[in-house]
Motif scaffolding. Structure first.
Motif, mmCIF file in Angstrom:
data_model
loop_
_atom_site.group_PDB
_atom_site.id
_atom_site.type_symbol
_atom_site.label_atom_id
_atom_site.label_comp_id
_atom_site.label_asym_id
_atom_site.label_seq_id
_atom_site.Cartn_x
_atom_site.Cartn_y
_atom_site.Cartn_z
ATOM 1 N N LEU A 132 0.833 -1.205 0.000
ATOM 2 C CA LEU A 132 0.000 0.000 0.000
ATOM 3 C C LEU A 132 0.866 1.252 0.000
ATOM 4 O O LEU A 132 0.578 2.218 -0.728
ATOM 5 C CB LEU A 132 -0.938 -0.009 1.210
ATOM 6 N N ASP A 133 1.934 1.251 0.786
ATOM 7 C CA ASP A 133 2.830 2.418 0.805
ATOM 8 C C ASP A 133 3.470 2.646 -0.562
ATOM 9 O O ASP A 133 3.567 3.785 -1.039
ATOM 10 C CB ASP A 133 3.922 2.234 1.866
ATOM 11 N N ALA A 134 3.927 1.563 -1.205
ATOM 12 C CA ALA A 134 4.567 1.687 -2.516
ATOM 13 C C ALA A 134 3.588 2.231 -3.551
ATOM 14 O O ALA A 134 3.944 3.077 -4.379
ATOM 15 C CB ALA A 134 5.122 0.337 -2.964
ATOM 16 N N LEU A 135 2.340 1.768 -3.495
ATOM 17 C CA LEU A 135 1.340 2.243 -4.457
ATOM 18 C C LEU A 135 0.973 3.698 -4.198
ATOM 19 O O LEU A 135 0.771 4.469 -5.139
ATOM 20 C CB LEU A 135 0.101 1.358 -4.398
ATOM 21 N N CYS A 136 0.886 4.074 -2.928
ATOM 22 C CA CYS A 136 0.615 5.484 -2.613
ATOM 23 C C CYS A 136 1.708 6.371 -3.208
ATOM 24 O O CYS A 136 1.422 7.415 -3.820
ATOM 25 C CB CYS A 136 0.536 5.682 -1.103
ATOM 26 N N VAL A 141 -0.605 9.371 -3.965
ATOM 27 C CA VAL A 141 -1.569 9.435 -2.859
ATOM 28 C C VAL A 141 -0.811 9.771 -1.579
ATOM 29 O O VAL A 141 0.152 9.092 -1.223
ATOM 30 C CB VAL A 141 -2.319 8.093 -2.695
ATOM 31 N N ASP A 142 -1.221 10.805 -0.885
ATOM 32 C CA ASP A 142 -0.528 11.270 0.317
ATOM 33 C C ASP A 142 -0.775 10.307 1.480
ATOM 34 O O ASP A 142 -1.886 10.199 1.981
ATOM 35 C CB ASP A 142 -1.023 12.676 0.688
ATOM 36 N N ASN A 143 0.287 9.614 1.904
ATOM 37 C CA ASN A 143 0.169 8.687 3.031
ATOM 38 C C ASN A 143 1.052 9.126 4.194
ATOM 39 O O ASN A 143 1.493 8.306 5.005
ATOM 40 C CB ASN A 143 0.541 7.264 2.592
ATOM 41 N N LEU A 157 -6.866 5.291 2.360
ATOM 42 C CA LEU A 157 -5.775 5.334 1.382
ATOM 43 C C LEU A 157 -6.044 4.366 0.232
ATOM 44 O O LEU A 157 -5.805 4.693 -0.937
ATOM 45 C CB LEU A 157 -4.447 4.990 2.069
ATOM 46 N N LEU A 158 -6.541 3.168 0.574
ATOM 47 C CA LEU A 158 -6.805 2.177 -0.470
ATOM 48 C C LEU A 158 -7.904 2.651 -1.413
ATOM 49 O O LEU A 158 -7.853 2.362 -2.616
ATOM 50 C CB LEU A 158 -7.178 0.837 0.160
ATOM 51 N N ALA A 159 -8.897 3.371 -0.888
ATOM 52 C CA ALA A 159 -9.951 3.896 -1.755
ATOM 53 C C ALA A 159 -9.358 4.822 -2.813
ATOM 54 O O ALA A 159 -9.746 4.783 -3.983
ATOM 55 C CB ALA A 159 -11.000 4.634 -0.921
#
Length: 226
Positions: A132-136, A141-143, A157-159
């Protein structure tokens, strides 16, 4: 289409070994747009929290001590997700844990259709990291608020990641609303002038010219049909 983006936090990695769900977070989407409706709950796992799991999500025995067991809120959870399609990152993990909790509560296993965003990401970015972090990071996407795992935050975040994997905000380049408004304005302000029908019968001269033209055709197709 109604979809539910879902994430869980647990006491470990294997529900068959007795590990339990300690947090569930859900975000409702309608046609990939968040509606603002959520379900979020912490649960007492009725077992000590392993140190390794606490390092991941930060949920301690003390924090969870006064939380209800999963069975106490199972009806609320099932009512929220309904028959919506589920959107889950590494879906088999979360579904396995939820089904184990449902079985303990005397409920049937989940029958919802689901999308695994890990599989989506692997198809879109073959050979690259799909956490999820890599995709953000890859999708913008701000994580920055994700210092530890959290079911509701991770669902939010996933949404956003799911939206980007589906083409993102650039699917219509932000023009859809403007185009719709322009269409309405055109319909309101445009006056259509209806002209009377024009005569279309050929003149004698045109009929003669057409007959002469047909005579010059070699092997016309309509003669072959006779």
């Amino acid at each position: 289409m109604r979809e539910i983006v879902l994430d869980t936090e647990t006491t470990g990695l294997d529900p068959q070994a007795g590990h339990r769900v300690v947090e569930v977070g859900c975000i409702e989407l309608f046609n990939t747009v968040a509606t603002g409706k959520t379900f979020h709950a912490y649960f007492n796992p009725e077992m000590p929290m392993p140190a390794g799991a606490q390092d991941v999500h930060g949920l301690s025995d003390e924090f969870l001590a006064d939380k209800p067991p999963f069975a106490d809120r199972v009806h609320e959870f099932l009512e929220f997700i309904g028959d919506a399609r589920l959107v889950i990152h590494n879906a088999q993990f979360d579904i396995g844990f939820l089904n184990a909790e449902l079985e303990r509560a005397g409920k049937p296993k989940l029958a919802n259709a689901y999308i695994d965003t890990v599989s989506m990401a692997r198809r879109k970015f073959p050979g690259q990291r799909v956490s999820l972090d890599a995709l953000c990071e890859r999708l913008g996407v701000d994580n920055s608020s994700r210092t530890k795992h959290g079911a509701l935050l991770d669902s939010e975040l996933l949404a956003e990641v799911y939206l980007e994997l589906n083409g993102g905000r650039q699917r219509d380049l932000g023009l859809a609303a403007g185009v719709a408004a322009a269409a309405v304005e055109l319909a309101v302000t445009t006056t259509v002038t209806i002209r009377p029908p024009r005569p279309h019968a050929p003149t004698e001269l045109e009929l003669a010219a057409h007959a002469e033209f047909v005579k010059r055709l070699k092997d016309p197709i309509w003669l072959k049909a006779e």
